[in-house]
Design an enzyme around this catalytic site. Structure first.
Site, PDB file in Angstrom:
ATOM      1  N   PHE A  53      55.022  49.687  14.065  1.00  0.00           N
ATOM      2  CA  PHE A  53      55.464  50.721  13.128  1.00  0.00           C
ATOM      3  C   PHE A  53      54.842  50.509  11.760  1.00  0.00           C
ATOM      4  O   PHE A  53      54.371  49.426  11.425  1.00  0.00           O
ATOM      5  CB  PHE A  53      56.991  50.710  12.993  1.00  0.00           C
ATOM      6  CG  PHE A  53      57.553  49.412  12.472  1.00  0.00           C
ATOM      7  CD1 PHE A  53      57.680  49.192  11.113  1.00  0.00           C
ATOM      8  CD2 PHE A  53      57.958  48.411  13.344  1.00  0.00           C
ATOM      9  CE1 PHE A  53      58.191  48.001  10.628  1.00  0.00           C
ATOM     10  CE2 PHE A  53      58.473  47.218  12.873  1.00  0.00           C
ATOM     11  CZ  PHE A  53      58.602  47.019  11.510  1.00  0.00           C
ATOM     12  N   CYS A  54      54.868  51.577  10.980  1.00  0.00           N
ATOM     13  CA  CYS A  54      54.486  51.537   9.569  1.00  0.00           C
ATOM     14  C   CYS A  54      55.697  51.905   8.733  1.00  0.00           C
ATOM     15  O   CYS A  54      56.752  52.254   9.252  1.00  0.00           O
ATOM     16  CB  CYS A  54      53.374  52.543   9.276  1.00  0.00           C
ATOM     17  SG  CYS A  54      51.765  52.131   9.957  1.00  0.00           S
ATOM     18  N   TRP A  55      55.504  51.878   7.435  1.00  0.00           N
ATOM     19  CA  TRP A  55      56.570  52.344   6.547  1.00  0.00           C
ATOM     20  C   TRP A  55      56.747  53.856   6.717  1.00  0.00           C
ATOM     21  O   TRP A  55      57.849  54.356   6.816  1.00  0.00           O
ATOM     22  CB  TRP A  55      56.215  51.991   5.108  1.00  0.00           C
ATOM     23  CG  TRP A  55      57.192  52.513   4.090  1.00  0.00           C
ATOM     24  CD1 TRP A  55      56.965  53.423   3.104  1.00  0.00           C
ATOM     25  CD2 TRP A  55      58.570  52.143   3.965  1.00  0.00           C
ATOM     26  NE1 TRP A  55      58.095  53.644   2.379  1.00  0.00           N
ATOM     27  CE2 TRP A  55      59.116  52.865   2.881  1.00  0.00           C
ATOM     28  CE3 TRP A  55      59.404  51.272   4.661  1.00  0.00           C
ATOM     29  CZ2 TRP A  55      60.437  52.754   2.476  1.00  0.00           C
ATOM     30  CZ3 TRP A  55      60.718  51.164   4.261  1.00  0.00           C
ATOM     31  CH2 TRP A  55      61.230  51.897   3.182  1.00  0.00           C
ATOM     32  N   SER A  61      49.883  51.874  12.285  1.00  0.00           N
ATOM     33  CA  SER A  61      50.590  51.695  13.550  1.00  0.00           C
ATOM     34  C   SER A  61      49.866  52.421  14.687  1.00  0.00           C
ATOM     35  O   SER A  61      49.834  51.933  15.824  1.00  0.00           O
ATOM     36  CB  SER A  61      52.026  52.203  13.432  1.00  0.00           C
ATOM     37  OG  SER A  61      52.054  53.582  13.116  1.00  0.00           O
ATOM     38  N   ILE A  82      59.415  53.292   9.665  1.00  0.00           N
ATOM     39  CA  ILE A  82      60.734  52.778   9.303  1.00  0.00           C
ATOM     40  C   ILE A  82      61.495  53.766   8.420  1.00  0.00           C
ATOM     41  O   ILE A  82      62.718  53.885   8.510  1.00  0.00           O
ATOM     42  CB  ILE A  82      60.584  51.420   8.588  1.00  0.00           C
ATOM     43  CG1 ILE A  82      60.375  50.312   9.618  1.00  0.00           C
ATOM     44  CG2 ILE A  82      61.796  51.100   7.736  1.00  0.00           C
ATOM     45  CD1 ILE A  82      61.569  50.075  10.517  1.00  0.00           C
TER      46      ILE A  82
END
Length: 313
Positions: A53-55, A61, A82
């Site tokens: 995942f990424c922010w 990701s 996230i």
């Protein structure tokens, strides 16, 4: 396992803003390519399912998942990152209707409520352990030796359990206050807990002291226990507070614990007990933790459909 460190992320971000997306992609690919062997090797060491995942759920990701797939390593990707996941958690907690009734374990400090929850969970009963999620035991000394959770982490863990037990007839939890360490219980769950079936565990004070010392082990962090006591000693009658302080300084932890229970924790608990009506209460008198567990199991097995229905109200 970050694709970029902070400096690299800043460099790629600056390129994106000052030059354009294409230049940022090319520089990002160049940086990532150099790390590929170590990146793949690190993922190969991980057991079981994994998610990247990424922010915000962007290129990093997607690139990581694609590269892993090419190497025969399956990884799901958290779409939206996230940040999107956090929005989903908040949205779910706002609209969730938690159907199961609550069987709420209460008792004087040290009555072994957490131990009972752990044993109930191992026996296959549905349990929501709020203290475990909060990383806090719920007392003035509750954070010592633990890593307190922040609200976001707590809510994520809580939602996971609420969804798992959504169709259970009832769920066990401890009679916590609304605030547990650094986190706060959602209003809907706190209100449901207050209206649930309250089960009071009563064991001798000697057993309670043993439970507390086994759990807290104050001899490992004596200075932290003294700091915590300093925050409450003004609420205790001066001669008793002085004796507790002297006991802590001289590592007489059994004596200090006994005095704290008698002159601080037990009176506060007795005051809180008065808010529940008699129909909500069921008291289990036991000699020790094992006796309490067996009697609790017997009570649960005797629960009538009417009682289960009452816990849902």
């Amino acid at each position: 396992m970050p694709v970029f460190n902070d400096e690299e992320r800043a460099e790629v971000g600056t390129l994106y803003k000052q030059v354009g997306q294409e230049a940022a992609k090319e520089r990002g690919l160049e940086i990532f390519s150099q790390k590929l062997p170590a990146f793949i090797a690190a993922f190969k060491k991980l057991p079981g399912p994994m998610t990247v995942f990424c922010w915000r759920g962007g290129m990093r990701s997607k690139t990581a998942a694609t590269v892993l797939d090419l190497m025969g390593i399956h990884a799901t990707r958290l779409y939206g990152g996230i940040r999107a996941y956090r929005h989903w958690v908040v949205e779910q907690l706002e609209k969730i209707t938690f159907k199961p009734g609550l069987l709420v374990l209460n008792g004087y400090t040290g009555a072994g409520k957490t131990l009972l929850l752990e044993r109930l969970a191992k026996a296959g009963y549905p349990v929501i352990d709020l203290e475990k999620m909060a990383g806090h035991r719920g007392s003035i000394f509750g954070q010592i030796g633990l890593e307190p959770s922040k609200q976001k982490k707590f809510e994520s863990l809580l939602l996971e359990q609420l969804l798992i037990y959504q169709d259970a007839p009832f769920v066990f939890m401890e009679g916590e206050s609304k605030r547990i360490g650094k986190v706060t219980m959602p209003d809907f769950l706190y209100n449901k807990k207050e209206n649930g079936q309250q089960i009071f565990i009563d064991i001798p004070i000697g057993e309670r002291i043993k439970n507390i010392l086994d759990d807290y082990q104050p001899w490992d962090n004596p200075e932290l226990f003294m700091e915590a006591f300093d925050r409450i000693k003004k609420r205790i009658h001066v001669p008793v507070a002085k004796q507790i302080e002297d006991d802590l300084i001289n590592e007489r932890y059994e004596s200090a614990t006994r005095l704290l229970l008698i002159y601080y924790y037990d009176p506060r608990y007795e005051y809180g007990m008065k808010q529940y009506n008699e129909k909500q209460k069921h008291v289990i008198h036991a000699d020790n933790n094992e006796d309490a567990f067996q009697k609790l199991l017997a009570f649960v097995q005797e629960l009538s459909p009417q009682l289960i229905e009452m816990t849902k109200q």
